[in-house]
Design a protein around this motif. Sequence first.
Motif, short mmCIF file in Angstrom:
data_model
loop_
_atom_site.label_atom_id
_atom_site.label_comp_id
_atom_site.label_asym_id
_atom_site.label_seq_id
_atom_site.Cartn_x
_atom_site.Cartn_y
_atom_site.Cartn_z
N ILE A 90 67.34 4.89 -53.55
CA ILE A 90 67.85 3.88 -52.60
C ILE A 90 69.18 3.33 -53.10
CG2 ILE A 90 67.41 1.57 -51.67
CD1 ILE A 90 64.41 2.38 -51.61
N PHE A 91 69.28 3.05 -54.40
CA PHE A 91 70.54 2.56 -54.97
C PHE A 91 71.65 3.58 -54.74
CE2 PHE A 91 73.56 2.55 -58.48
CZ PHE A 91 74.01 1.24 -58.45
N ALA A 92 71.38 4.86 -55.04
CA ALA A 92 72.39 5.90 -54.89
C ALA A 92 72.82 6.04 -53.43
CB ALA A 92 71.86 7.23 -55.41
N LEU A 93 71.86 5.99 -52.52
CA LEU A 93 72.18 6.09 -51.10
C LEU A 93 73.03 4.91 -50.65
CD1 LEU A 93 71.89 7.50 -48.40
CD2 LEU A 93 69.71 6.31 -48.08
N ALA A 144 74.81 -6.36 -63.92
CA ALA A 144 74.35 -5.70 -65.14
C ALA A 144 73.18 -4.76 -64.90
CB ALA A 144 73.98 -6.75 -66.19
N HIS A 145 72.17 -5.19 -64.15
CA HIS A 145 71.01 -4.33 -63.91
C HIS A 145 71.38 -3.14 -63.02
CE1 HIS A 145 70.81 -6.80 -60.27
NE2 HIS A 145 70.07 -5.84 -59.73
N GLU A 146 72.35 -3.32 -62.13
CA GLU A 146 72.81 -2.22 -61.29
C GLU A 146 73.59 -1.20 -62.12
OE1 GLU A 146 73.43 -4.18 -56.91
OE2 GLU A 146 74.99 -4.51 -58.41
N LEU A 147 74.33 -1.70 -63.09
CA LEU A 147 75.11 -0.82 -63.97
C LEU A 147 74.19 0.11 -64.77
CD1 LEU A 147 78.03 -0.23 -64.61
CD2 LEU A 147 77.91 -1.90 -66.46
N VAL A 148 73.05 -0.41 -65.21
CA VAL A 148 72.07 0.40 -65.93
C VAL A 148 71.55 1.51 -65.01
CG1 VAL A 148 69.77 0.40 -66.98
CG2 VAL A 148 71.39 -1.42 -67.53
N THR A 149 71.22 1.16 -63.78
CA THR A 149 70.75 2.15 -62.81
C THR A 149 71.82 3.19 -62.54
OG1 THR A 149 69.28 0.54 -61.77
CG2 THR A 149 69.85 2.48 -60.47
N ALA A 150 73.05 2.73 -62.37
CA ALA A 150 74.16 3.65 -62.11
C ALA A 150 74.35 4.62 -63.27
CB ALA A 150 75.45 2.87 -61.86
N THR A 192 80.97 14.38 -63.27
CA THR A 192 80.19 14.35 -62.05
C THR A 192 81.06 14.06 -60.84
OG1 THR A 192 79.66 12.03 -62.39
CG2 THR A 192 78.07 13.65 -63.21
N SER A 193 82.28 14.52 -60.86
CA SER A 193 83.17 14.24 -59.73
C SER A 193 82.71 14.90 -58.44
CB SER A 193 84.60 14.67 -60.06
OG SER A 193 84.65 16.06 -60.27
N GLN A 194 81.74 15.80 -58.51
CA GLN A 194 81.22 16.41 -57.30
C GLN A 194 80.25 15.48 -56.58
OE1 GLN A 194 79.67 20.05 -59.06
NE2 GLN A 194 81.13 21.15 -57.81
N VAL A 195 79.83 14.44 -57.24
CA VAL A 195 78.93 13.47 -56.65
C VAL A 195 79.59 12.11 -56.72
CG1 VAL A 195 76.86 14.77 -57.23
CG2 VAL A 195 77.74 13.10 -58.83
N PRO A 196 79.16 11.16 -55.89
CA PRO A 196 79.80 9.85 -55.91
C PRO A 196 79.72 9.19 -57.28
CG PRO A 196 78.38 10.07 -54.00
CD PRO A 196 78.14 11.28 -54.87
N ASN A 197 80.78 8.49 -57.63
CA ASN A 197 80.81 7.76 -58.89
C ASN A 197 80.21 6.38 -58.65
OD1 ASN A 197 81.32 6.69 -61.37
ND2 ASN A 197 83.53 6.66 -61.16
N PHE A 198 79.00 6.16 -59.14
CA PHE A 198 78.30 4.90 -58.90
C PHE A 198 78.68 3.82 -59.90
CE2 PHE A 198 75.05 8.08 -57.37
CZ PHE A 198 75.36 7.90 -56.03
N ILE A 199 79.36 4.19 -60.97
CA ILE A 199 79.69 3.22 -62.01
C ILE A 199 81.02 2.58 -61.66
CG2 ILE A 199 80.14 2.90 -64.47
CD1 ILE A 199 78.35 5.35 -64.95
#
Length: 137
Positions: free
Chosen positions: A3-6, A61-67, A48-55
């Motif tokens: 869900i976060f990635a989407l 802070a908690h989202e950064l860990v997930t990313a 991972t430039s072929q996929v979105p950069n989530f960072i």
Amino acid sequence: QVIFALNQTLLQQESLRAGSFQIPYTTEDLIKHYSCGNLSSIIFNHDTSQVPNFINTTLMAHELVTAQEIDNYFRQELIYKRNERMGRRVKDLLEEYPDKSFFFAFGAGHFMGNNTVIDVLRREGYEVEHTPAGQAI
């Protein structure tokens, strides 16, 4: 994580569409650097430039860990393991048919970052040379 990635992917696409976010390179830039064999340039500085950069700096802070977890997963599963499999396939073909000639062509994603198909083959003892665009093989 899914869900976060989407959500992050959708936010990035909405920003692109709205014009508030721009990709720092064009398709022509990618073609030029690929053709010149300059795959370690700034365009390919993220495995991972072929996929979105989530960072990014706007994450809590908690989202950064997930990313980071997602980024590590993509890097390991979609880049490193894929290149290992492809490198082993090339090696196996070369060893199975030592009297045959082969031509292998790979997309740019197989040459980005560390642990590329070339790295795999070099670790196996093969010498790999780049043939620039326009040069006879």
